[in-house]
Design an enzyme around this catalytic site. Structure first.
Site, short mmCIF file in Angstrom:
data_model
loop_
_atom_site.label_atom_id
_atom_site.label_comp_id
_atom_site.label_asym_id
_atom_site.label_seq_id
_atom_site.Cartn_x
_atom_site.Cartn_y
_atom_site.Cartn_z
N ASP B 245 0.86 -1.20 0.00
CA ASP B 245 0.00 0.00 0.00
C ASP B 245 0.90 1.26 0.00
OD1 ASP B 245 -2.05 2.04 1.51
OD2 ASP B 245 -3.12 0.50 0.40
N TYR B 395 -3.53 11.20 0.67
CA TYR B 395 -3.93 10.93 -0.70
C TYR B 395 -3.88 12.21 -1.53
CZ TYR B 395 -5.36 6.20 0.37
OH TYR B 395 -5.34 4.89 0.73
N HIS B 450 -4.59 -7.97 -0.02
CA HIS B 450 -3.89 -6.71 0.13
C HIS B 450 -3.15 -6.57 1.46
CE1 HIS B 450 -3.33 -2.42 -0.69
NE2 HIS B 450 -3.68 -2.19 0.55
#
Lengths: 467, 474
Positions: B245, B395, B450
């Site tokens: 990630d 982000y 993930h």
């Protein structure tokens, strides 16, 4: 004889081709009415209760004290230095709003404001539909009130129309011509406000249009006008496609075109330099170009909410139904950016320049007390999950006489040249001098005037008969 | 005519005498250029930064002490949480929704009931405190990290320092199950040769117990620089890196920034964003002749149908990314105020990103791979630190500068990639080579998604160890 047969074949082929073109030009497809049952469980065999019951918004002490408790215990996060509204809502300004909400905002008084117009509920396709129905206080001799359906959007509600309703039902008292007087019907989209939320999947804009069509028929209106922006634009458009013979005229303050064809692409690439070729006016060019900045980037920067609501509405709405401050932050951000994108550069998001906190908080309270934020977001998924430009209604045109009021601060500008590919019978298209997305709440007089002149044109030439 | 005669005479007599040196010069020049470009290691600039409040103090030297830290809780904190859980307002889902509309509210009520009645935060805080935590100030903000040394080092074994970086919506806690496998492999049945690690897991600034930056612009490059400074401060000159990630992006930046400090880079997620006609053609051909474009059969199985898996699935799952990269303060506001909302938002990812088929389940398949205790502990870290908004800002900071998340320079340090089958997007070896020029190991993992370290710690540990063993042998 061989030559004869060949000639016959040629004629047949030519004939078929000609007939195909003739018919395909005249072929006007209507959108089929969408049947549905949206109640819980199985549809019962007994006939639906079609009574129209009066409704009043109510509140309780418990509701208020629960709200205040949550406002008191709200947890805020400090904004980054000098970030204004660039990261979304600014929590320093949000604290001020919450303080007003706790100490000055009077929900009981606002409930009385909401109840000043008669409201009703009626069951259609298994769910309770809420609507406001305002008749004119007085009618000149010989005149009849014209029914006007006005549909809200997200994150709005029927309350957005409270300022414009008097201008349409009683124009003379507000300095407007009373040649046309309306009785206004503002329903709440199922899943919004006091309309029950659908319990089944697949309730999209065509479903809403079908429900509102049934509503108008139930109210006894055989012919009516419709007005809308945001989701209201789409629902009224679908209504015009479902029941064109009942709709005298369609007025929109948003006219997005979702089917992008070669002409549009070319007009994006060349329209700045050859506006005339694509039917662009000077104002179109001013609002649309440079396209990357005003079209693509703007859409990308502002459509995060639509993306997540169209894919995971139950997730994103969950916290908002539990935190009134979170709900307010989420909704107020739109009232800032969609009124004027430049407001993002202001520390207070420019919210109180065009709206007052009482109106903004009343709209938010409608979402809070009805607990409808999640169901309101599901509407995005039901409409957008298959992608934009893929649904049947997007491929059909609208032949009902249409009037478009194009406000300058709308997120993306749609020029008349594009709109008329879909709305084939545009009677009026006006560039409004000011105003953004929430036109009815922000510039009620401008919008009312445009509606009146549009209806004036339609009535004068009885355009609905010429479809 | 005279000129032509001159040229002709030149041609016949001097040709060889001139052409050979010219050719030699040309070839020599090309050789020199090639040699230099090979040895030239592209790096990204380290730069500098200040993330504290207000202006950077000019003459004051930064406090470089490393202070031990223990997570604490209080009755007040727990009572406030319980009150909010008790008052939570839910919305009934549409019939047959499962997890297709997001987190299923019926299952959410069960999770919250557990959270309210059985989950013991005091006990979980003790679990968190079992590894040593520290704080140190770098570039104006407090950086939190855990530092776990092997309890016992056999004679002659070298201990490799390993920095492991988490992502969103995870935390340092994701590594709690894998840490013992890396610091005491023999005890857990992993005899992967001579490899033993001391593990450092920091919290990215803005996440968990690391202070959030007060200034705009804090991206993965700033994070990379801060983590290099951290390792330097801890006395390490060379170390291994591991990440998935955001951790993958941060560790990749670290390898690009100071390759000489990175012994090896191990990733369980690879961001490769090179687009272009060549890539497009190889994607189209790869559906029919994967071997022709360097795709293995397993690659083909994981990558195709291409539009479905790489476009539609990605569109369906990236709404959170879109809103967090544009309006983080709005998106996070309600989540910082409603623990139920926070749990729904975070746990939805632990469902879908572990296995896409979990979308069809009414309970999102969460408890088939994780316990509610561990899932809620991670959520509690976001809750008690109020870090959801600052975690989302990451982000915006990263995507604003570079919407494609391009790796502007290549990575030449030895790299190992563990490709888990249920990862959101699969990156085949040939595509990874666009950026990672020195891939030592590339493994198709048999299962897992993930949150690899959290879900399949043993598989991941084994892959890290076999990668490090290979690098050490080089």
């Amino acid at each position: 004889s061989l030559a004869g047969i060949m000639l016959l074949e040629v004629f047949l082929v030519l004939g078929t081709v000609i007939i195909y073109f003739l018919f395909s030009k005249k072929k006007e497809e209507t959108l089929p009415f969408k049947e549905g049952w949206w109640g819980k469980g199985q549809k019962p065999d007994i006939a639906e209760d079609a009574t129209i019951r009066p409704f009043k918004v109510e509140t309780t002490e418990e509701e208020l004290s629960d709200l205040f408790r949550r406002l008191d215990q709200a947890r805020f996060t400090e904004p980054l230095e000098n970030s204004c509204f660039h990261y979304g809502i600014n929590s320093v300004y949000l604290r001020k709003v919450v303080s007003y909400w706790k100490n000055q905002f009077n929900w009981k008084k606002q409930v009385e404001v909401l109840n000043k117009y008669p409201q009703f509920k009626t069951k259609i396709q298994g769910i309770d539909i809420h609507f406001v129905h305002v008749k004119p206080p007085r009618l000149p001799e010989g005149q009849s009130a014209k029914p006007l359906l006005m549909v809200h959007g997200w994150p709005g509600s029927f309350y957005e129309f409270y300022k414009i309703i008097p201008l349409l039902t009683d124009p003379a008292s507000h300095g407007l011509s009373d040649e046309h007087i309306f009785e206004v019907i503002c329903p709440s989209i199922p899943g919004y406000g006091f309309s029950e939320a659908p319990h089944k999947k697949d309730f999209n804009s065509v479903s809403a249009a079908s429900v509102f069509y049934e509503l108008m028929l139930r109210l006894g209106f055989n012919e009516f006008y419709a007005q809308g922006g945001d989701w209201g634009w789409l629902i009224c458009t679908n209504l015009a496609q479902i029941a064109p013979s009942h709709m005298k005229g369609l007025h929109l303050n948003l006219a997005t075109v979702t089917k992008v064809g070669l002409t549009q692409v070319l007009s994006i690439l060349l329209g700045r330099h050859l506006p005339g070729l694509f039917g662009f006016q000077e104002e179109d060019v001013r609002r649309m170009f440079p396209f990357l900045e005003k079209g693509l980037y703007r859409i990308l920067l502002e459509s995060g909410y639509a993306h997540i609501q169209a894919t995971k509405p139950d997730t994103v709405g969950c916290g908002l139904n539990d935190s009134p401050v979170g709900l307010a932050a989420y909704i107020l951000e739109k009232f800032s950016s969609w009124t004027d994108l430049e407001f993002q550069n202001l520390e207070d998001g420019g919210l109180e320049r065009k709206f007052n906190l009482d109106d903004l908080l009343t709209n938010i309270m409608i979402y809070w007390v009805s607990g409808c934020i999640v169901s309101s977001m599901r509407f995005y998924k039901e409409n957008l999950q298959k992608g934009i430009g893929t649904q049947k209604h997007e491929k059909l045109t609208v032949q009902v006489p249409t009037g478009i009021a194009s406000f300058p601060n709308e997120i993306m500008h749609t020029p008349q040249a594009w709109a008329q590919k879909k709305y084939t019978n545009i009677v009026s298209f006006h560039f409004m001098p000011r105003g953004g997305h929430f036109a009815a709440l922000e510039e009620p007089e401008l919008l009312a005037k445009d509606i009146l002149q549009f209806v004036g044109k339609v009535e004068k030439e009885q355009l609905w008969k010429k479809k | 005519q005279t000129i032509l005669c001159l040229l002709r005479s030149f041609e016949y007599s001097q040709k060889n005498a001139v052409l050979i040196p010219v050719a030699a010069l040309g070839v020599g020049g090309m050789l020199v250029y090639w040699l230099r470009s090979r040895r030239k290691i592209e790096t990204i600039e380290m730069g500098d930064g200040w993330w504290g409040s207000g202006e950077r103090p000019l003459r004051v030297k930064e406090d470089e002490s490393i202070r031990p830290f223990k997570i604490v809780t209080s009755d007040k904190e727990i009572e406030d949480l319980h009150r909010r859980l008790d008052k939570a307002r839910y919305t009934p889902h549409v019939e047959g929704a499962a997890f297709h509309y997001g987190f299923n509210s019926s299952y959410l009520k069960k999770v919250v009931a557990y959270w309210r009645n059985q989950f013991d935060w005091c006990k979980q805080v003790e679990v968190l405190n079992k590894y040593p935590h520290f704080h140190t100030t770098i570039e104006g903000i407090d950086i939190h990290f855990i530092h776990v040394k092997p309890p016992y080092v056999p004679h002659g074994r070298a201990v490799q320092p390993l920095l492991m970086v988490h992502g969103w919506p995870g935390s340092f806690y994701e590594f709690y199950k894998i840490i013992p496998l890396l610091t005491e492999p023999a005890r857990h049945g992993l005899n992967e040769g001579d490899v033993v690690f001391e593990v450092i897991c920091p919290s990215i600034p803005g996440y968990g117990f690391s202070e959030a930056p007060h200034q705009q612009g804090f991206d993965s490059i700033a994070t990379a620089r801060i983590f290099h400074k951290l390792m330097n401060r801890l006395g390490f000159k060379e170390y291994y890196l591991q990440g998935g990630d955001w951790g993958s992006r941060v560790t990749t930046n670290m390898a690009q920034m100071l390759p000489q400090s990175v012994r090896g880079l191990h990733l369980n997620l690879v961001f490769v964003t090179k687009q272009g006609l060549g890539r497009l053609i190889s994607i189209m051909l790869g559906a029919y002749v994967p071997w022709l474009v360097g795709l293995s059969r397993e690659d083909a199985r994981r990558v195709y149908p291409f539009m479905q898996k790489n476009f539609f699935d990605l569109m369906r799952e990236s709404g959170y990314l879109h809103i967090q990269a544009t309006k983080p303060d709005t998106a996070g506001c309600g989540l910082n105020d409603s623990p139920v909302g926070l749990a729904a938002y975070i746990l939805e990812k632990f469902s879908t990103w572990t296995d896409k088929s979990f979308l069809h389940k009414d309970d999102g398949g969460l408890e088939s791979k994780y316990t509610l205790d561990e899932l809620l502990t991670n959520v509690m870290i976001y809750w008690v630190t109020s870090s959801i908004v600052s975690s989302m800002r990451y982000y915006k900071e990263n995507f604003s500068k570079d919407p494609n998340l391009n790796a502007h320079s290549s990575v030449r340090v030895p790299t190992g990639i563990a490709a888990f089958p249920q990862e959101i997007v699969h990156t085949p070896l040939t595509w990874a080579k666009d950026v990672y020029k020195n891939i030592i190991t590339y493994t198709y993992m048999p299962r897992g998604g993930h949150f690899a370290a959290f879900e399949e710690p043993k598989l991941l540990a084994q892959d890290i160890m076999q990668f490090v063993r290979k690098v050490e042998q080089l």
